[in-house]
Design an enzyme around this catalytic site. Structure first.
Site, PDB file in Angstrom:
ATOM      1  N   CYS A 280      -2.817 -14.157  -3.699  1.00 19.91           N
ATOM      2  CA  CYS A 280      -2.529 -14.615  -2.334  1.00 19.91           C
ATOM      3  C   CYS A 280      -2.806 -16.103  -2.188  1.00 19.91           C
ATOM      4  CB  CYS A 280      -3.326 -13.800  -1.322  1.00 19.91           C
ATOM      5  SG  CYS A 280      -5.095 -13.956  -1.529  1.00 19.91           S
TER       6      CYS A 280
ATOM      7  N   ARG B 184       0.846  -1.206   0.000  1.00 19.90           N
ATOM      8  CA  ARG B 184       0.000   0.000   0.000  1.00 19.90           C
ATOM      9  C   ARG B 184       0.875   1.248   0.000  1.00 19.90           C
ATOM     10  NH1 ARG B 184      -3.111  -2.595   4.747  1.00 19.90           N
ATOM     11  NH2 ARG B 184      -4.596  -3.865   3.601  1.00 19.90           N
TER      12      ARG B 184
ATOM     13  N   ASP C  20     -15.682  -3.434  -4.578  1.00 20.19           N
ATOM     14  CA  ASP C  20     -15.715  -4.704  -3.848  1.00 20.19           C
ATOM     15  C   ASP C  20     -17.148  -5.212  -3.885  1.00 20.19           C
ATOM     16  OD1 ASP C  20     -13.612  -6.088  -1.658  1.00 20.19           O
ATOM     17  OD2 ASP C  20     -15.712  -6.665  -1.421  1.00 20.19           O
ATOM     18  N   SER C  21     -17.307  -6.534  -3.914  1.00 20.36           N
ATOM     19  CA  SER C  21     -18.670  -7.073  -3.996  1.00 20.36           C
ATOM     20  C   SER C  21     -19.382  -7.016  -2.649  1.00 20.36           C
ATOM     21  CB  SER C  21     -18.641  -8.507  -4.524  1.00 20.36           C
ATOM     22  OG  SER C  21     -17.776  -9.281  -3.729  1.00 20.36           O
TER      23      SER C  21
ATOM     24  N   PHE D 241     -11.197  -5.205  -5.821  1.00 16.23           N
ATOM     25  CA  PHE D 241     -11.155  -6.118  -4.669  1.00 16.23           C
ATOM     26  C   PHE D 241     -10.564  -5.332  -3.491  1.00 16.23           C
ATOM     27  CE2 PHE D 241     -10.354  -8.729  -8.497  1.00 16.23           C
ATOM     28  CZ  PHE D 241     -11.420  -9.615  -8.447  1.00 16.23           C
TER      29      PHE D 241
ATOM     30  N   ALA E 151     -20.204  -1.071  -4.675  1.00 14.52           N
ATOM     31  CA  ALA E 151     -20.410  -2.460  -4.249  1.00 14.52           C
ATOM     32  C   ALA E 151     -20.908  -3.264  -5.450  1.00 14.52           C
ATOM     33  CB  ALA E 151     -21.418  -2.517  -3.105  1.00 14.52           C
TER      34      ALA E 151
ATOM     35  N   ASP F  50      -6.343  -7.009  -6.378  1.00 13.34           N
ATOM     36  CA  ASP F  50      -5.940  -7.825  -5.220  1.00 13.34           C
ATOM     37  C   ASP F  50      -7.060  -8.810  -4.870  1.00 13.34           C
ATOM     38  OD1 ASP F  50      -4.587  -8.790  -3.010  1.00 13.34           O
ATOM     39  OD2 ASP F  50      -5.236  -7.174  -1.687  1.00 13.34           O
TER      40      ASP F  50
HETATM   41  N1  SAH Z   1      -7.069  -5.271  -1.136  1.00  9.29           N
HETATM   42  C1  SAH Z   1      -7.723  -5.538   0.122  1.00  9.29           C
HETATM   43  C2  SAH Z   1      -7.887  -7.011   0.416  1.00  9.29           C
HETATM   44  C3  SAH Z   1      -8.654  -7.774  -0.639  1.00  9.29           C
HETATM   45  S1  SAH Z   1      -9.324  -9.258  -0.100  1.00  9.29           S
HETATM   46  C4  SAH Z   1      -6.985  -4.804   1.243  1.00  9.29           C
HETATM   47  O1  SAH Z   1      -5.922  -4.230   0.988  1.00  9.29           O
HETATM   48  O2  SAH Z   1      -7.469  -4.800   2.374  1.00  9.29           O
HETATM   49  C5  SAH Z   1     -10.358  -9.695  -1.413  1.00  9.29           C
HETATM   50  C6  SAH Z   1     -11.642  -8.899  -1.521  1.00  9.29           C
HETATM   51  O3  SAH Z   1     -12.304  -9.294  -2.716  1.00  9.29           O
HETATM   52  C7  SAH Z   1     -12.655  -9.130  -0.403  1.00  9.29           C
HETATM   53  O4  SAH Z   1     -12.953  -7.900   0.190  1.00  9.29           O
HETATM   54  C8  SAH Z   1     -13.908  -9.677  -1.111  1.00  9.29           C
HETATM   55  O5  SAH Z   1     -15.114  -9.133  -0.585  1.00  9.29           O
HETATM   56  C9  SAH Z   1     -13.702  -9.211  -2.516  1.00  9.29           C
HETATM   57  N2  SAH Z   1     -14.315 -10.020  -3.574  1.00  9.29           N
HETATM   58  C10 SAH Z   1     -14.392 -11.347  -3.689  1.00  9.29           C
HETATM   59  N3  SAH Z   1     -14.987 -11.704  -4.852  1.00  9.29           N
HETATM   60  C11 SAH Z   1     -15.290 -10.554  -5.498  1.00  9.29           C
HETATM   61  C12 SAH Z   1     -15.907 -10.244  -6.749  1.00  9.29           C
HETATM   62  N4  SAH Z   1     -16.316 -11.200  -7.579  1.00  9.29           N
HETATM   63  N5  SAH Z   1     -16.055  -8.949  -7.076  1.00  9.29           N
HETATM   64  C13 SAH Z   1     -15.634  -7.965  -6.249  1.00  9.29           C
HETATM   65  N6  SAH Z   1     -15.042  -8.194  -5.076  1.00  9.29           N
HETATM   66  C14 SAH Z   1     -14.879  -9.469  -4.694  1.00  9.29           C
END
Ligand code: SAH
Length: 391
Positions: free
Chosen positions: A335, A211, A249-250, A227, A275, A295
């Site tokens: 990850c 970050r 994010d979803s 994400f 969202a 991510d």
């Molecule tokens: N980058 C973030 C961590 C990401 S974790 C940080 O720095 O804190 C992965 C994220 O992807 C989760 O919040 C989850 O809700 C989201 N996610 C999972 N599937 C998804 C999708 N199909 N579309 C959007 N977001 C999604």
């Protein structure tokens, strides 16, 4: 103590300090261990090798000591103290700008099956083995001794991580003290962390240094954080002087927290959060962004999902590389532990070839120092990232 005798030749990995004994390596079990019991492991010629927690499954023993010592309160406390000393010596524990860090990273700290994250005055423990789960009270007490008044509560968040077949009735609960979801600091940025309702232990601590790098590159760029969870990368991009930041994010709850986090760090800032599904969002973007962060969650949790996961990485990266503005920078991560560094790079390489853009690798990223990799356990290296410059 129950004695586990290995097949001939199977002692080799333990002699090289690898902390797992696979069930297929076992010749004989003398006694009948319950799940989570401490067992001693011997070679076929009866040489002592190690002590570990026994569990039914492909990893049968998780090693906690390669010496024949007493495993008592002091043993566990010393291990936690060593983990704490290490965080202190790398400038994390007792840092006024960053009061969120990982204290124990499983095998990386010689404690297979145990994760402990510190959120200012609350420790969140997540046990992945029955052995660690059974000693959670002992571990909590040791934490209290080490931190003293700095710690007000220890929360156990193991319900989803303990194998359900073991039937130990793991539930998420405070095992000592009580605290409220809190605002923590990371490099001076404020984040609200909810360990009870949030994902994992509440926050993705492992992206801290990455970050920071986004902050460095964000100046005057239009940023898309895909994400984004609770907006970690977005807050850093805004602090770095981004022209605009969009977070995707979803999870509605994550987006709500993203907005809160942005608001508690800045007033009147060019940020919007959506969202929506990341795949759909990426399909709709045009060339409005010149810094994109991808991510995603672990697309492959098991080897069996590897092929589909690599396809998914290829797909989202191809989309981002095709649409990013010329001169744009892409931060892309995986990850999934089962996806190797080379495999991930190959997937991103294929994505670049599909997009037919000129792409240079600026940085190869990994997990931060409070998520150390035990040199004898390379499997512990799970976070992989590439920073690409796209012409
Ligand atoms: N980058 C973030 C961590 C990401 S974790 C940080 O720095 O804190 C992965 C994220 O992807 C989760 O919040 C989850 O809700 C989201 N996610 C999972 N599937 C998804 C999708 N199909 N579309 C959007 N977001 C999604």
């Amino acid at each position: 103590m129950v004695k586990i005798i290995l097949k001939s030749g199977k002692e080799q990995s333990l002699l090289r300090f690898h902390p797992w004994v696979f069930s297929g390596a076992i010749k004989k079990i003398e006694g009948s261990p319950a799940e989570g019991d401490l067992v001693e492991v011997f070679s076929v010629s009866n040489d002592f090798l190690a002590i570990g927690h026994y569990q039914v499954g492909s990893i049968a023993v998780r090693i906690v000591s390669f010496s024949q010592v007493d495993i008592n309160d002091l043993f566990w406390k010393t291990k936690l103290q060593k983990a704490f000393q290490m965080r202190k010596s790398i400038g994390l524990a007792e840092n006024p700008q960053t009061n969120v860090y990982r204290l124990v990273h499983g095998e990386g700290d010689g404690l297979p099956g145990l994760i402990i994250d510190i959120y200012n005055d609350t420790a969140v423990m997540q046990m992945h083995s029955i052995g660690m789960y059974r000693i959670r009270e002992q571990l909590a007490k040791a934490l209290k001794d080490i931190y003293g008044d700095q710690l007000v509560a220890v929360y156990d968040k193991s319900a989803a991580t303990i194998p359900f077949k073991a039937n130990v009735g793991a539930k998420n609960e405070y095992i000592w003290g009580e605290s409220q979801p809190a605002e923590v600091l990371e490099y001076g940025n404020k984040f609200r962390v909810d360990w009870i309702e949030g994902q994992k232990t509440g926050f993705f601590i492992d992206q801290r240094e990455n970050r920071k790098l986004v902050e460095f590159y964000a100046k005057d760029r239009s940023v898309l954080n895909v994400f984004g969870y609770t907006g970690g990368f977005s807050v850093y991009a805004l602090r770095g002087g981004a022209k605009l930041v969009h977070s995707v994010d979803s999870s509605e709850k994550a987006i709500e927290l993203t907005n809160q986090n942005v608001a508690s760090n800045f007033t009147d800032t060019p940020h919007e959060a959506f969202a929506v599904d990341a795949f759909e969002y990426l399909n709709k973007i045009e060339n409005q962004y010149d810094l994109i962060i991808l991510d995603p969650p672990a697309f492959a949790k098991h080897q069996s999902a590897l092929k589909n996961a690599l396809q998914a990485y290829k797909r989202i990266n191809a989309r981002a590389i095709s649409k990013i503005k010329p001169g744009g920078i892409l931060f892309t991560f995986s990850c999934s532990q089962v996806v190797g560094k080379e495999q991930f790079r190959q997937a991103v390489f294929s994505a670049a070839a599909i997009a037919k853009r000129e792409v240079r690798i600026l940085h190869q990223l990994t997990q931060p120092s409070d998520h150390p990799v035990n040199i004898y356990h390379p499997e512990g290296e799970y976070l992989k990232g590439l920073v690409l410059y796209v012409e």
